[in-house]
Design an enzyme around this catalytic site. Structure first.
Site, PDB file in Angstrom:
ATOM      1  N   LYS A 252     -45.548 -56.028  64.193  1.00  0.00           N
ATOM      2  CA  LYS A 252     -44.786 -55.186  63.240  1.00  0.00           C
ATOM      3  C   LYS A 252     -45.441 -53.822  63.070  1.00  0.00           C
ATOM      4  O   LYS A 252     -44.791 -52.789  63.147  1.00  0.00           O
ATOM      5  CB  LYS A 252     -44.679 -55.941  61.910  1.00  0.00           C
ATOM      6  CG  LYS A 252     -44.022 -55.230  60.747  1.00  0.00           C
ATOM      7  CD  LYS A 252     -44.876 -54.292  59.957  1.00  0.00           C
ATOM      8  CE  LYS A 252     -46.190 -54.795  59.476  1.00  0.00           C
ATOM      9  NZ  LYS A 252     -46.159 -55.745  58.388  1.00  0.00           N
TER      10      LYS A 252
ATOM     11  N   HIS B 142     -61.662 -32.400  49.818  1.00  0.00           N
ATOM     12  CA  HIS B 142     -60.544 -31.477  49.961  1.00  0.00           C
ATOM     13  C   HIS B 142     -60.461 -30.902  51.362  1.00  0.00           C
ATOM     14  O   HIS B 142     -61.498 -30.598  51.936  1.00  0.00           O
ATOM     15  CB  HIS B 142     -60.741 -30.344  48.937  1.00  0.00           C
ATOM     16  CG  HIS B 142     -59.605 -29.381  48.908  1.00  0.00           C
ATOM     17  ND1 HIS B 142     -58.385 -29.688  48.347  1.00  0.00           N
ATOM     18  CD2 HIS B 142     -59.504 -28.113  49.379  1.00  0.00           C
ATOM     19  CE1 HIS B 142     -57.583 -28.641  48.466  1.00  0.00           C
ATOM     20  NE2 HIS B 142     -58.226 -27.686  49.095  1.00  0.00           N
TER      21      HIS B 142
HETATM   22  P1  NDP Z   1     -40.207 -61.537  50.183  1.00  0.00           P
HETATM   23  O1  NDP Z   1     -40.564 -62.657  49.291  1.00  0.00           O
HETATM   24  O2  NDP Z   1     -41.056 -60.332  50.227  1.00  0.00           O
HETATM   25  O3  NDP Z   1     -38.750 -61.046  49.779  1.00  0.00           O
HETATM   26  C1  NDP Z   1     -37.652 -61.900  49.818  1.00  0.00           C
HETATM   27  C2  NDP Z   1     -36.419 -61.107  49.473  1.00  0.00           C
HETATM   28  O4  NDP Z   1     -35.266 -61.897  49.729  1.00  0.00           O
HETATM   29  C3  NDP Z   1     -36.357 -60.710  48.002  1.00  0.00           C
HETATM   30  O5  NDP Z   1     -35.756 -59.455  47.910  1.00  0.00           O
HETATM   31  C4  NDP Z   1     -35.466 -61.789  47.402  1.00  0.00           C
HETATM   32  O6  NDP Z   1     -34.745 -61.363  46.288  1.00  0.00           O
HETATM   33  C5  NDP Z   1     -34.499 -62.030  48.537  1.00  0.00           C
HETATM   34  N1  NDP Z   1     -33.906 -63.366  48.543  1.00  0.00           N
HETATM   35  C6  NDP Z   1     -34.560 -64.545  48.450  1.00  0.00           C
HETATM   36  N2  NDP Z   1     -33.689 -65.564  48.536  1.00  0.00           N
HETATM   37  C7  NDP Z   1     -32.467 -65.026  48.701  1.00  0.00           C
HETATM   38  C8  NDP Z   1     -31.165 -65.551  48.864  1.00  0.00           C
HETATM   39  N3  NDP Z   1     -30.944 -66.849  48.886  1.00  0.00           N
HETATM   40  N4  NDP Z   1     -30.146 -64.690  49.000  1.00  0.00           N
HETATM   41  C9  NDP Z   1     -30.357 -63.353  48.979  1.00  0.00           C
HETATM   42  N5  NDP Z   1     -31.552 -62.789  48.846  1.00  0.00           N
HETATM   43  C10 NDP Z   1     -32.605 -63.613  48.707  1.00  0.00           C
HETATM   44  O7  NDP Z   1     -39.970 -62.197  51.600  1.00  0.00           O
HETATM   45  P2  NDP Z   1     -40.015 -61.628  53.095  1.00  0.00           P
HETATM   46  O8  NDP Z   1     -39.175 -62.559  53.875  1.00  0.00           O
HETATM   47  O9  NDP Z   1     -39.715 -60.188  53.140  1.00  0.00           O
HETATM   48  O10 NDP Z   1     -41.539 -61.842  53.499  1.00  0.00           O
HETATM   49  C11 NDP Z   1     -42.134 -63.142  53.378  1.00  0.00           C
HETATM   50  C12 NDP Z   1     -43.563 -63.026  52.984  1.00  0.00           C
HETATM   51  O11 NDP Z   1     -44.329 -62.574  54.090  1.00  0.00           O
HETATM   52  C13 NDP Z   1     -43.838 -62.012  51.886  1.00  0.00           C
HETATM   53  O12 NDP Z   1     -43.706 -62.573  50.609  1.00  0.00           O
HETATM   54  C14 NDP Z   1     -45.247 -61.572  52.163  1.00  0.00           C
HETATM   55  O13 NDP Z   1     -46.119 -62.412  51.473  1.00  0.00           O
HETATM   56  C15 NDP Z   1     -45.397 -61.764  53.660  1.00  0.00           C
HETATM   57  N6  NDP Z   1     -45.322 -60.455  54.345  1.00  0.00           N
HETATM   58  C16 NDP Z   1     -46.277 -59.529  54.056  1.00  0.00           C
HETATM   59  C17 NDP Z   1     -46.245 -58.292  54.656  1.00  0.00           C
HETATM   60  C18 NDP Z   1     -47.291 -57.284  54.318  1.00  0.00           C
HETATM   61  O14 NDP Z   1     -48.325 -57.660  53.760  1.00  0.00           O
HETATM   62  N7  NDP Z   1     -47.065 -55.995  54.596  1.00  0.00           N
HETATM   63  C19 NDP Z   1     -45.209 -57.940  55.626  1.00  0.00           C
HETATM   64  C20 NDP Z   1     -44.238 -58.978  55.834  1.00  0.00           C
HETATM   65  C21 NDP Z   1     -44.305 -60.183  55.206  1.00  0.00           C
HETATM   66  P3  NDP Z   1     -35.298 -61.521  44.795  1.00  0.00           P
HETATM   67  O15 NDP Z   1     -36.330 -60.439  44.617  1.00  0.00           O
HETATM   68  O16 NDP Z   1     -34.081 -61.343  43.970  1.00  0.00           O
HETATM   69  O17 NDP Z   1     -35.885 -62.892  44.698  1.00  0.00           O
END
Ligand code: NDP
Length: 448
Positions: A51, A437
């Site tokens: 990524k 700076h």
């Molecule tokens: P995240 O937990 O970051 O985000 C999930 C998103 O999906 C949220 O916006 C959530 O909404 C939404 N969501 C969850 N369930 C549903 C549903 N049934 N329908 C619609 N929307 C939904 O998950 P990611 O998949 O992006 O990443 C997984 C994990 O991987 C992260 O939590 C992180 O820990 C790790 N990761 C870390 C990175 C980094 O450190 N840079 C990069 C990529 C991944 P809502 O907020 O409303 O719950």
């Protein structure tokens, strides 16, 4: 004859599993590890590493534009997705090889097949062979959670996005978390039309609201279309291979790919945990104590499968602490406070400690210092994007409770700032430090 085939059998050769295997072996344990996919796990094979390389690759689009303003002539600029994809995947192959070599040099036996729990001290390999071990460590990680709507089988997850045959001209991303924001940024920068579909009006919930608002503003300015309070109802594949997405409105949206990024689920299904009485939590995560021990005293678990903090450096620490505890005569637990994190969106954002909202709830009286500035790097950019740094301070003790930032290189800067927070420094310590700076990081010691 030894009582067991191994002192330790690790299931899953990702970040946590490999670290635990290597350190346990260096403490003198006889170790084996099983991996059903590729050595390296999510972070190395289909996560953080490739990524970040795609982020770097995509950033050239913007930077080559800047280059012309700096006097460079770049004739015939064009972008070829297969070249970037193959370059990234080539490096993933190299890293996978290095991880394999590390295991080899520590005399860890690698079984390139699926392993499941057969009992408190035994695992069963896919080939049918049963192997015994004094301790078993489960480090199988997590897997993309796919929602349940008609046509979801036509969509991709972050597992597939690194291998796309062609760059999608039109990409829809479902979710508003890390993966959604990072891939929306990558493909937007590469010139794809990107729509983000999010179920509420909040994205990146765990980050400071003002920083996230700035990110949204910039992302929209760069042309990413956000459909808030929206859910995908269904996806249909047309004869020409396109996808028709029903968002519940009058018209269906036509796109080339739909990337689902709605969280990751602990990968415990079918692992045979019931054979050893390993207890699971509500999300299917393995329940562990502070020493990573499950409800079965010979079985431990680390990393995403325990659903504590789904971050690679945390899994690595947990794996290392497990090895020191069980084989190094040095019982260790992990301090989960002040873990810095970042989203490699464009621009990236990063944070450590309490957000402004959390600090107000927990401390009542807090002071907020901020700097809203135009990074020098952006002077030649067609986008007048501004960076924003925030420091949240406890009014009574003057201790820094949180630092949050968005702007170029903010994860690099935040990592160092996190040391100050971990050390419990006050705002005065930042004020006492002379600015370096000209830099963006100097804003941190000039906050008003
Ligand atoms: P995240 O937990 O970051 O985000 C999930 C998103 O999906 C949220 O916006 C959530 O909404 C939404 N969501 C969850 N369930 C549903 C549903 N049934 N329908 C619609 N929307 C939904 O998950 P990611 O998949 O992006 O990443 C997984 C994990 O991987 C992260 O939590 C992180 O820990 C790790 N990761 C870390 C990175 C980094 O450190 N840079 C990069 C990529 C991944 P809502 O907020 O409303 O719950």
């Amino acid at each position: 004859m030894a009582e067991f085939n191994y002192d330790l059998f690790v299931i899953g050769a990702g970040s946590g599993g490999v670290r635990a295997a290597r350190i346990s072996a260096s403490h003198g344990a006889k170790v084996a590890i099983a991996e059903e996919h590729r050595v390296g796990g999510t972070c190395v094979i289909r996560g953080c590493v490739p990524k970040k390389m795609l982020v770097y690759g995509s950033m050239f689009a913007e930077e080559l534009g800047h280059a012309e303003n700096y006097g460079w002539t770049l004739a015939d600029k064009s972008f070829d997705w297969p070249t970037l994809r193959d370059f990234v995947n080539g490096d993933v192959d190299r890293l996978e090889g290095l991880y394999g070599k590390t295991l080899e040099s520590h005399e860890v036996d690698l079984y390139a097949e699926r392993a499941t729990i057969a009992g408190p001290n035994s695992v069963r390999l896919a080939s049918g062979r049963e192997i015994t071990a004094k301790y078993i460590l489960i480090a199988v990680g997590s897997w993309p959670a796919m929602p349940d709507f008609p046509g979801v089988e036509h969509c991709i997850s972050s597992n597939e996005v690194f291998h796309l045959e062609e760059q999608p001209q039109c990409l829809m991303v479902m979710g508003g978390g890390y993966i959604a924001m990072e891939f929306a940024g990558i493909f937007n920068a590469l010139g794809s039309e990107v729509t983000v579909v999010n179920r509420s009006d909040r994205i990146l919930r765990s980050y400071d609201e003002q920083i996230v608002e700035r990110m949204l503003h910039i992302a929209m300015g760069r042309g990413i279309d956000f459909k808030m309070h929206s859910q995908i109802q269904s996806v249909e594949k047309t004869e020409d291979g396109c996808l028709l997405v029903d968002l519940g409105g009058a018209n269906k949206q036509r796109v080339d790919q739909v990337l689902i990024a709605t969280g990751r689920t602990p990968k415990t299904a079918g692992l045979g945990l019931e054979n050893a009485g390993v207890e699971l939590g509500e999300k299917g995560e393995i329940k562990v104590d502070e020493f990573n021990r499950t409800s079965c005293s010979s079985i431990y678990a680390v990393g995403d499968v325990t659903d504590r903090v789904q971050l690679t450096p945390v899994a690595i620490r947990e794996g290392h602490a497990f090895a020191d505890t069980v084989f190094g005569e040095n019982p260790r637990t992990i301090d989960y406070d002040h873990i810095p994190s970042a989203v490699f969106s464009q621009p990236p954002l990063a944070g450590v400690g309490l957000t402004e909202k959390q600090a107000r709830q927990q401390y009542g009286n807090v002071k907020v210092y901020s700097s809203d500035f135009r990074p020098m790097k952006n002077i030649f950019s067609p986008h007048a994007e501004r960076g924003l740094y925030k420091m949240i301070v406890d009014e009574a003790s003057e201790k820094v409770l949180g630092i949050h930032m968005i702007g170029p290189e903010s994860p690099e800067i935040l990592q160092v700032a996190a040391v100050a927070l971990k050390a419990g420094l006050t705002k005065q310590a930042f004020d006492d430090t002379v600015a370096l700076h000209p830099s963006m990081a100097e804003e941190l010691v000039l906050l008003k």
